[in-house]
Design a protein around this motif. Sequence first.
Motif, PDB file in Angstrom:
ATOM      1  N   ILE A 114       0.819  -1.202   0.000  1.00  0.00           N
ATOM      2  CA  ILE A 114       0.000   0.000   0.000  1.00  0.00           C
ATOM      3  C   ILE A 114       0.859   1.260   0.000  1.00  0.00           C
ATOM      4  N   GLY A 115       0.199   2.387  -0.176  1.00  0.00           N
ATOM      5  CA  GLY A 115       0.803   3.709  -0.029  1.00  0.00           C
ATOM      6  C   GLY A 115      -0.006   4.458   1.016  1.00  0.00           C
ATOM      7  N   HIS A 116      -0.536   5.603   0.634  1.00  0.00           N
ATOM      8  CA  HIS A 116      -1.477   6.428   1.386  1.00  0.00           C
ATOM      9  C   HIS A 116      -0.902   7.110   2.621  1.00  0.00           C
ATOM     10  N   HIS A 117      -0.127   6.438   3.418  1.00  0.00           N
ATOM     11  CA  HIS A 117       0.280   6.966   4.723  1.00  0.00           C
ATOM     12  C   HIS A 117       1.488   7.906   4.669  1.00  0.00           C
ATOM     13  N   HIS A 118       2.221   7.928   3.566  1.00  0.00           N
ATOM     14  CA  HIS A 118       3.417   8.771   3.428  1.00  0.00           C
ATOM     15  C   HIS A 118       4.375   8.554   4.607  1.00  0.00           C
ATOM     16  N   PRO A 119       4.777   7.311   4.889  1.00  0.00           N
ATOM     17  CA  PRO A 119       5.619   7.080   6.071  1.00  0.00           C
ATOM     18  C   PRO A 119       6.967   7.788   5.973  1.00  0.00           C
ATOM     19  N   ALA A 120       7.446   8.215   7.135  1.00  0.00           N
ATOM     20  CA  ALA A 120       8.756   8.847   7.256  1.00  0.00           C
ATOM     21  C   ALA A 120       9.400   8.352   8.544  1.00  0.00           C
ATOM     22  N   VAL A 121      10.712   8.395   8.572  1.00  0.00           N
ATOM     23  CA  VAL A 121      11.448   8.070   9.787  1.00  0.00           C
ATOM     24  C   VAL A 121      12.060   9.378  10.296  1.00  0.00           C
ATOM     25  N   THR A 122      12.026   9.570  11.611  1.00  0.00           N
ATOM     26  CA  THR A 122      12.587  10.787  12.192  1.00  0.00           C
ATOM     27  C   THR A 122      13.630  10.433  13.245  1.00  0.00           C
ATOM     28  N   TRP A 123      14.648  11.254  13.295  1.00  0.00           N
ATOM     29  CA  TRP A 123      15.675  11.139  14.329  1.00  0.00           C
ATOM     30  C   TRP A 123      15.810  12.495  14.999  1.00  0.00           C
ATOM     31  N   HIS A 124      15.999  12.477  16.312  1.00  0.00           N
ATOM     32  CA  HIS A 124      16.209  13.691  17.103  1.00  0.00           C
ATOM     33  C   HIS A 124      17.538  13.539  17.831  1.00  0.00           C
ATOM     34  N   ASP A 125      18.300  14.617  17.915  1.00  0.00           N
ATOM     35  CA  ASP A 125      19.601  14.537  18.589  1.00  0.00           C
ATOM     36  C   ASP A 125      19.554  14.947  20.062  1.00  0.00           C
ATOM     37  N   GLY A 126      18.390  15.334  20.549  1.00  0.00           N
ATOM     38  CA  GLY A 126      18.269  15.738  21.943  1.00  0.00           C
ATOM     39  C   GLY A 126      18.653  17.183  22.192  1.00  0.00           C
ATOM     40  N   ALA A 127      19.190  17.862  21.198  1.00  0.00           N
ATOM     41  CA  ALA A 127      19.607  19.253  21.351  1.00  0.00           C
ATOM     42  C   ALA A 127      18.818  20.183  20.435  1.00  0.00           C
ATOM     43  N   GLY A 128      17.729  19.678  19.866  1.00  0.00           N
ATOM     44  CA  GLY A 128      16.898  20.504  19.000  1.00  0.00           C
ATOM     45  C   GLY A 128      17.012  20.172  17.527  1.00  0.00           C
ATOM     46  N   GLY A 129      17.987  19.358  17.161  1.00  0.00           N
ATOM     47  CA  GLY A 129      18.133  18.969  15.759  1.00  0.00           C
ATOM     48  C   GLY A 129      17.196  17.808  15.433  1.00  0.00           C
ATOM     49  N   ARG A 130      16.712  17.813  14.204  1.00  0.00           N
ATOM     50  CA  ARG A 130      15.801  16.755  13.782  1.00  0.00           C
ATOM     51  C   ARG A 130      16.041  16.473  12.307  1.00  0.00           C
ATOM     52  N   LEU A 131      15.936  15.199  11.951  1.00  0.00           N
ATOM     53  CA  LEU A 131      16.034  14.782  10.560  1.00  0.00           C
ATOM     54  C   LEU A 131      14.834  13.907  10.266  1.00  0.00           C
ATOM     55  N   LYS A 132      14.133  14.214   9.190  1.00  0.00           N
ATOM     56  CA  LYS A 132      12.980  13.419   8.783  1.00  0.00           C
ATOM     57  C   LYS A 132      13.151  13.060   7.319  1.00  0.00           C
ATOM     58  N   LEU A 133      13.058  11.750   7.022  1.00  0.00           N
ATOM     59  CA  LEU A 133      13.220  11.256   5.659  1.00  0.00           C
ATOM     60  C   LEU A 133      12.058  10.336   5.299  1.00  0.00           C
ATOM     61  N   PRO A 134      11.667  10.313   4.021  1.00  0.00           N
ATOM     62  CA  PRO A 134      10.664   9.330   3.607  1.00  0.00           C
ATOM     63  C   PRO A 134      11.164   7.927   3.946  1.00  0.00           C
ATOM     64  N   ALA A 135      10.217   7.022   4.182  1.00  0.00           N
ATOM     65  CA  ALA A 135      10.610   5.673   4.591  1.00  0.00           C
ATOM     66  C   ALA A 135       9.745   4.616   3.924  1.00  0.00           C
TER      67      ALA A 135
END
Length: 170
Positions: A114-135
């Motif tokens: 399936i599709g529909h949900h547009h899944p992404a994975v996110t990582w946080h560094d604990g200091a305010g940084g964030r990375l979000k990528l399609p998954a």
Amino acid sequence: VADLHWGYAASHRARGNLLPVWGDDELAGRLESLLADYQPAEMLWLGDSLHALAGRAAAERFLARAGLPPTWVLAGNHDVRWPRAAEASLRRDGYFFHHGHAALTVPPDCVEIIGHHHPAVTWHDGAGGRLKLPALVEGPHRLILPAFSPWAGGTPWNALRRADETLWAI
């Protein structure tokens, strides 16, 4: 591929939102590149191929190009008025393809794709940084494809992942 959302910018611009005229040519270019690299025997669009009817012309132009493999266009919740996207699902070789916006009964001997949900994975560094990528969500019973649209922000899937599933950042 899932969730192409042809015409995303055009549909927003028609409502007065000042988005750049960008996206449809990028979709076409990415699809052409994949087709050239992999030379598939056929192509399957898993719904939400259009964002709104404003995307129909760009999608139809792409599909009318010479040399494309046979293309299956399944219906998604955004495709309700596009006659080309008439089929809700496709079953083939142990796989059950559908968009994912409606709960369909998956045959017991099939893996759901399936599709529909547009899944992404996110990582946080604990200091305010964030990375979000399609998954890509991969499990023994289902695959959830990332949105192909360059406009898709993505739904953080880290907490939604089932115990038997893996998130693959794209």
